[in-house]
Design an enzyme around this catalytic site. Structure first.
Site, PDB file in Angstrom:
ATOM      1  N   ASP A 144       0.865  -1.168   0.000  1.00  0.00           N
ATOM      2  CA  ASP A 144       0.000   0.000   0.000  1.00  0.00           C
ATOM      3  C   ASP A 144       0.908   1.226   0.000  1.00  0.00           C
ATOM      4  OD1 ASP A 144      -2.770   0.717  -0.122  1.00  0.00           O
ATOM      5  OD2 ASP A 144      -2.534   1.672   1.821  1.00  0.00           O
ATOM      6  N   HIS A 204      10.017   4.454  -3.951  1.00  0.00           N
ATOM      7  CA  HIS A 204       9.440   3.949  -2.702  1.00  0.00           C
ATOM      8  C   HIS A 204       9.175   2.447  -2.783  1.00  0.00           C
ATOM      9  CE1 HIS A 204       6.745   5.426  -5.731  1.00  0.00           C
ATOM     10  NE2 HIS A 204       5.715   4.774  -5.233  1.00  0.00           N
TER      11      HIS A 204
HETATM   12  P1  IMP Z   1      -1.483   1.769  -4.081  1.00  0.00           P
HETATM   13  O1  IMP Z   1      -1.683   1.574  -2.651  1.00  0.00           O
HETATM   14  O2  IMP Z   1      -0.164   1.245  -4.553  1.00  0.00           O
HETATM   15  O3  IMP Z   1      -2.621   1.345  -4.946  1.00  0.00           O
HETATM   16  O4  IMP Z   1      -1.314   3.320  -4.303  1.00  0.00           O
HETATM   17  C1  IMP Z   1      -2.330   4.239  -3.991  1.00  0.00           C
HETATM   18  C2  IMP Z   1      -2.279   5.376  -4.977  1.00  0.00           C
HETATM   19  O5  IMP Z   1      -0.999   6.037  -4.857  1.00  0.00           O
HETATM   20  C3  IMP Z   1      -2.356   4.944  -6.438  1.00  0.00           C
HETATM   21  O6  IMP Z   1      -3.666   4.901  -6.886  1.00  0.00           O
HETATM   22  C4  IMP Z   1      -1.593   6.027  -7.137  1.00  0.00           C
HETATM   23  O7  IMP Z   1      -2.430   7.126  -7.342  1.00  0.00           O
HETATM   24  C5  IMP Z   1      -0.543   6.405  -6.130  1.00  0.00           C
HETATM   25  N1  IMP Z   1       0.726   5.698  -6.405  1.00  0.00           N
HETATM   26  C6  IMP Z   1       1.176   4.544  -5.877  1.00  0.00           C
HETATM   27  N2  IMP Z   1       2.378   4.224  -6.358  1.00  0.00           N
HETATM   28  C7  IMP Z   1       2.688   5.206  -7.236  1.00  0.00           C
HETATM   29  C8  IMP Z   1       3.812   5.417  -8.076  1.00  0.00           C
HETATM   30  O8  IMP Z   1       4.779   4.655  -8.136  1.00  0.00           O
HETATM   31  N3  IMP Z   1       3.763   6.524  -8.827  1.00  0.00           N
HETATM   32  C9  IMP Z   1       2.729   7.402  -8.817  1.00  0.00           C
HETATM   33  N4  IMP Z   1       1.654   7.239  -8.067  1.00  0.00           N
HETATM   34  C10 IMP Z   1       1.629   6.140  -7.271  1.00  0.00           C
END
Ligand code: IMP
Length: 196
Positions: free
Chosen positions: A73, A181
């Protein structure tokens, strides 16, 4: 002979993330997606922390499907917005919003703001052999004034990592993964799996 490589599920169907994880974990484990195990559930992400959501997803797969599993996450924490959008990054502009909607809202909130410092944080939760582990990765950077670049996903076009003049969306996937990250959290996961 017959030293088969262990399989582990990554609780995602995001092709970018799968490709990234498969590259980092190549040779150590075979990474299966949710589709690979016929899981088409809409897994809830109802926690108010990254750790909480990563653990919910990993437990969902372990408990319902029986596979060792990891889940991630991520949140984008913007200093001038007191850490928002944070754990709510995916639905910052509303429940069914697009990445462009999220970016538009972010840029409008920062319109007159000179402090554009931000960071991405990823938490990876691993459940293996009945035990639970957490790995965290972070990259600091700034929010650009406008969209730059077309690769990647999410907030990539407006995130410029420190010590770079390019946004994540202007980098090749391997250049991004080397400092991102999620790349950092996945590398910690890979080192852990390697050391067992
Ligand atoms: P998740 O928990 O990885 O789904 O991330 C939550 C939200 O953070 C995603 O819907 C993206 O909008 C943003 N996000 C996560 N990882 C990235 C990345 O590597 N680049 C840009 N946005 C990210």
């Amino acid at each position: 002979m017959g030293n088969s490589i262990p399989e582990i599920v990554f609780a995602t169907n995001n092709p970018h993330k799968l490709e990234e994880a498969r590259a980092i974990l190549a040779g150590k484990v075979k990474v299966l997606s949710l589709a690979d195990i016929n899981c088409h559930d809409d897994i809830p992400e109802t926690a108010d922390t990254l750790e909480g959501n990563a653990l919910i997803k990993a437990h969902w797969v372990k408990d319902k499907y029986g596979f060792d599993c990891f889940a991630d996450d991520t949140g984008l924490m913007v200093d001038a917005l007191n850490g928002a959008p944070g754990v709510y990054s995916a639905r910052y502009a509303g429940e069914h919003c697009s990445p462009d909607d999220n970016i538009a809202l972010l840029l409008s909130k920062l319109e007159d703001e000179s402090n554009r410092d931000a960071r991405f944080v990823t938490v990876v939760a691993l459940i293996i052999d009945g035990k639970e582990y957490l790995f965290e990765g972070e990259v600091k950077g700034t929010i650009a004034l406008e969209h730059c670049g077309k690769s990647g996903f999410g907030y990539d076009p407006v995130f410029v990592p420190e010590n770079s003049t390019l946004s994540f969306a202007e980098m090749t996937p391997s250049d991004k993964n080397a400092i991102s990250h999620r790349g950092r959290a996945m590398t910690k996961l890979a080192n852990f799996l390697n050391s067992r």
